[in-house]
Design a protein around this motif. Sequence first.
Motif, PDB file in Angstrom:
ATOM      1  N   SER A   1       7.540  -2.774   7.953  1.00 54.44           N
ATOM      2  CA  SER A   1       6.128  -2.039   7.784  1.00 54.44           C
ATOM      3  C   SER A   1       6.154  -0.460   7.843  1.00 54.44           C
ATOM      4  N   LEU A   2       5.695   0.556   7.089  1.00 54.09           N
ATOM      5  CA  LEU A   2       6.316   1.889   6.548  1.00 54.09           C
ATOM      6  C   LEU A   2       6.349   2.619   8.158  1.00 54.09           C
ATOM      7  N   PRO A   3       6.531   3.605   8.506  1.00 55.98           N
ATOM      8  CA  PRO A   3       6.474   4.239   9.787  1.00 55.98           C
ATOM      9  C   PRO A   3       5.394   5.061   9.780  1.00 55.98           C
ATOM     10  N   HIS A   4       4.401   5.184  11.054  1.00 62.88           N
ATOM     11  CA  HIS A   4       3.161   5.569  11.039  1.00 62.88           C
ATOM     12  C   HIS A   4       3.218   6.883  10.544  1.00 62.88           C
ATOM     13  N   ALA A   5       4.161   7.619  10.674  1.00 62.31           N
ATOM     14  CA  ALA A   5       3.845   9.440  10.522  1.00 62.31           C
ATOM     15  C   ALA A   5       3.980   9.569   9.137  1.00 62.31           C
ATOM     16  N   ALA A   6       4.716   8.060   8.719  1.00 65.09           N
ATOM     17  CA  ALA A   6       4.920   8.448   6.836  1.00 65.09           C
ATOM     18  C   ALA A   6       3.990   8.033   6.647  1.00 65.09           C
ATOM     19  N   ARG A   7       3.025   7.126   7.353  1.00 62.77           N
ATOM     20  CA  ARG A   7       2.035   6.295   6.424  1.00 62.77           C
ATOM     21  C   ARG A   7       0.678   7.618   5.915  1.00 62.77           C
ATOM     22  N   LEU A   8       0.755   8.437   7.184  1.00 61.13           N
ATOM     23  CA  LEU A   8      -0.047   9.498   7.702  1.00 61.13           C
ATOM     24  C   LEU A   8      -0.063  10.391   6.684  1.00 61.13           C
ATOM     25  N   ALA A   9       1.496  10.796   6.422  1.00 56.75           N
ATOM     26  CA  ALA A   9       2.028  11.942   5.644  1.00 56.75           C
ATOM     27  C   ALA A   9       1.243  11.807   3.617  1.00 56.75           C
ATOM     28  N   ILE A  10       1.479  10.004   3.557  1.00 59.55           N
ATOM     29  CA  ILE A  10       1.271   9.961   2.264  1.00 59.55           C
ATOM     30  C   ILE A  10      -0.037   9.981   2.131  1.00 59.55           C
ATOM     31  N   GLU A  11      -1.189   9.652   3.281  1.00 63.05           N
ATOM     32  CA  GLU A  11      -2.357   8.898   3.215  1.00 63.05           C
ATOM     33  C   GLU A  11      -3.048  10.598   2.589  1.00 63.05           C
ATOM     34  N   HIS A  12      -2.231  11.525   3.195  1.00 65.21           N
ATOM     35  CA  HIS A  12      -2.472  12.890   3.732  1.00 65.21           C
ATOM     36  C   HIS A  12      -2.671  13.417   1.998  1.00 65.21           C
ATOM     37  N   PHE A  13      -1.107  12.969   1.189  1.00 65.98           N
ATOM     38  CA  PHE A  13      -0.708  13.304  -0.024  1.00 65.98           C
ATOM     39  C   PHE A  13      -1.810  13.375  -0.942  1.00 65.98           C
ATOM     40  N   MET A  14      -2.674  11.969  -0.776  1.00 64.46           N
ATOM     41  CA  MET A  14      -2.881  10.463  -1.609  1.00 64.46           C
ATOM     42  C   MET A  14      -4.245  12.134  -1.373  1.00 64.46           C
ATOM     43  N   ALA A  15      -5.037  12.022  -0.673  1.00 63.31           N
ATOM     44  CA  ALA A  15      -6.004  12.881  -0.311  1.00 63.31           C
ATOM     45  C   ALA A  15      -6.437  14.316  -0.988  1.00 63.31           C
ATOM     46  N   THR A  16      -5.080  14.777  -0.463  1.00 63.59           N
ATOM     47  CA  THR A  16      -5.396  16.638  -1.369  1.00 63.59           C
ATOM     48  C   THR A  16      -4.793  16.891  -2.966  1.00 63.59           C
ATOM     49  N   GLN A  17      -3.739  15.267  -3.635  1.00 63.03           N
ATOM     50  CA  GLN A  17      -3.558  15.918  -4.506  1.00 63.03           C
ATOM     51  C   GLN A  17      -4.325  14.825  -5.448  1.00 63.03           C
ATOM     52  N   ALA A  18      -5.858  14.175  -4.883  1.00 64.32           N
ATOM     53  CA  ALA A  18      -6.744  13.193  -5.702  1.00 64.32           C
ATOM     54  C   ALA A  18      -5.714  11.912  -6.670  1.00 64.32           C
ATOM     55  N   THR A  19      -4.304  11.678  -6.610  1.00 66.17           N
ATOM     56  CA  THR A  19      -4.098  10.814  -7.085  1.00 66.17           C
ATOM     57  C   THR A  19      -4.077   9.385  -6.831  1.00 66.17           C
ATOM     58  N   ARG A  20      -4.033   8.474  -8.103  1.00 67.59           N
ATOM     59  CA  ARG A  20      -3.731   7.007  -7.509  1.00 67.59           C
ATOM     60  C   ARG A  20      -2.718   6.434  -7.911  1.00 67.59           C
ATOM     61  N   THR A  21      -2.194   7.611  -7.914  1.00 70.69           N
ATOM     62  CA  THR A  21      -0.601   6.861  -8.535  1.00 70.69           C
ATOM     63  C   THR A  21       0.480   6.398  -7.203  1.00 70.69           C
ATOM     64  N   ILE A  22       0.090   6.207  -5.692  1.00 71.13           N
ATOM     65  CA  ILE A  22      -0.198   5.553  -5.178  1.00 71.13           C
ATOM     66  C   ILE A  22      -0.770   4.424  -4.313  1.00 71.13           C
ATOM     67  N   GLU A  23      -0.435   3.637  -3.899  1.00 72.33           N
ATOM     68  CA  GLU A  23      -0.923   2.499  -3.633  1.00 72.33           C
ATOM     69  C   GLU A  23      -0.665   2.337  -1.674  1.00 72.33           C
ATOM     70  N   LEU A  24      -1.004   1.770  -0.775  1.00 67.04           N
ATOM     71  CA  LEU A  24      -0.893   1.705   0.342  1.00 67.04           C
ATOM     72  C   LEU A  24      -1.958   0.602   0.285  1.00 67.04           C
ATOM     73  N   MET A  25      -1.317  -0.854   1.102  1.00 69.00           N
ATOM     74  CA  MET A  25      -1.839  -1.902   2.186  1.00 69.00           C
ATOM     75  C   MET A  25      -3.494  -1.327   2.139  1.00 69.00           C
ATOM     76  N   PRO A  26      -4.612  -2.364   2.601  1.00 70.46           N
ATOM     77  CA  PRO A  26      -5.120  -1.136   2.848  1.00 70.46           C
ATOM     78  C   PRO A  26      -5.761  -1.592   4.693  1.00 70.46           C
ATOM     79  N   VAL A  27      -5.293  -0.812   5.580  1.00 68.23           N
ATOM     80  CA  VAL A  27      -5.272  -0.932   6.865  1.00 68.23           C
ATOM     81  C   VAL A  27      -6.158  -1.939   7.481  1.00 68.23           C
TER      82      VAL A  27
END
Length: 407
Positions: free
Chosen positions: A381-407
Amino acid sequence: MASGIVDVIMPTERSQLNEKLLVTIFRQPLQNAPIPRIRNLALHDFYSPSGYLARSFFHQTAPLPDIANLYVVEPPWNTGRYPSTEGLPHWATHLKESNLQPEIHIESEMQSSTLIQTFEPDRRLHISWSSLTVYAELNTARADGMLPASHLQRLSSLTKLSLGGVFLPIGADRVELLSLSCFEYIVPWKWISGFTTFQGIDCPNLTELHLSGSSNRTLHVTEASHRFHQDLDEFLPRCPLLQTLEISLPVPYSLSVLLSHLRSCPSLLRLDLGTCHTECVNELFFRELCDLSLIPNLRFLRLSEGGYSRTQASAMDEIGSEVTVMQMIRTRFENKLQFLSFTPKAQERRWRPERTIQEWEPEFSSKWDDPLGHATAFQWSLPHAARLAIEHFMATQATRTIELMPV
């Protein structure tokens, strides 16, 4: 019937067969009536005693209509693991000759054939093998589980090959599959002493390779996995045009093994790791992906993380992993990456006898899932800190090119 194009599902029980309709389709048509073209013909359960009626329609001298796609589907037999290495599988040794007669004869040139749990199809099915462009075979009854080289040589027009529960041909002379562009293989956790997995085939124009395997773990399977990856390292350089590589093997293997595979695929555009192990997908893996000399043209990356998403940090998380993961993401997207997903593919769909042909086709021809237990990503499973960083990246970039599993 009005359009002249029909789909036929042929059960074996006499009570379920519409003999009048079948005669209309398969026998000589009435005067001035068009000969129907069968798009999909599915035969199932035809080794049963009542299957004689269904088989008899294909043992005749009268012309048959053109058939585009043939499905021969037997119900699953609980007979243990395939390939069978001790002669024929147990269920096949109990078949009487009367259950195999008459043999199937189809002279029309077909486009595809899907054979599931059939009995020595290269000997018992008389069809135009050389016309097939798509061929799928799963858990067939063959002596010692071996796919004969002579049979593969007849499949000279193949563009897609899907195999499971059989060994590939062995021998000094390789079968050249010059037209083959897509190969899907359910890896057998067995081996034949003195031979390698891909020794008997050459696919110089292969662009897609999909590998999956069952999830049983024993010391024997671990040894088999080690041998298989060595064989894969020898096979990949013989496929210089490979653009898609999917590896869904639940038996753990190391990062060095994975990197060796990737270095053998300089033209790779799509990488799909259907099962991510801590031994091969970790902070070091993301650091390696920051180096654009490794698979430099990568556009699609799927890393199927664990089926149980975590919302809190774990003792297994690597300190500072979010920095490495985000550096990889930025580096790759600034280069050629267009899509990154941490979401596993849909879970295997269970085979149901009542499915229509339209439902069989994508499962057994277009999407070759492992009926023995397709690899599911539950170990990493993706490291917790990395998951938070990616979610923040998606929010700031308004991108749909990265998908995460639903929590």
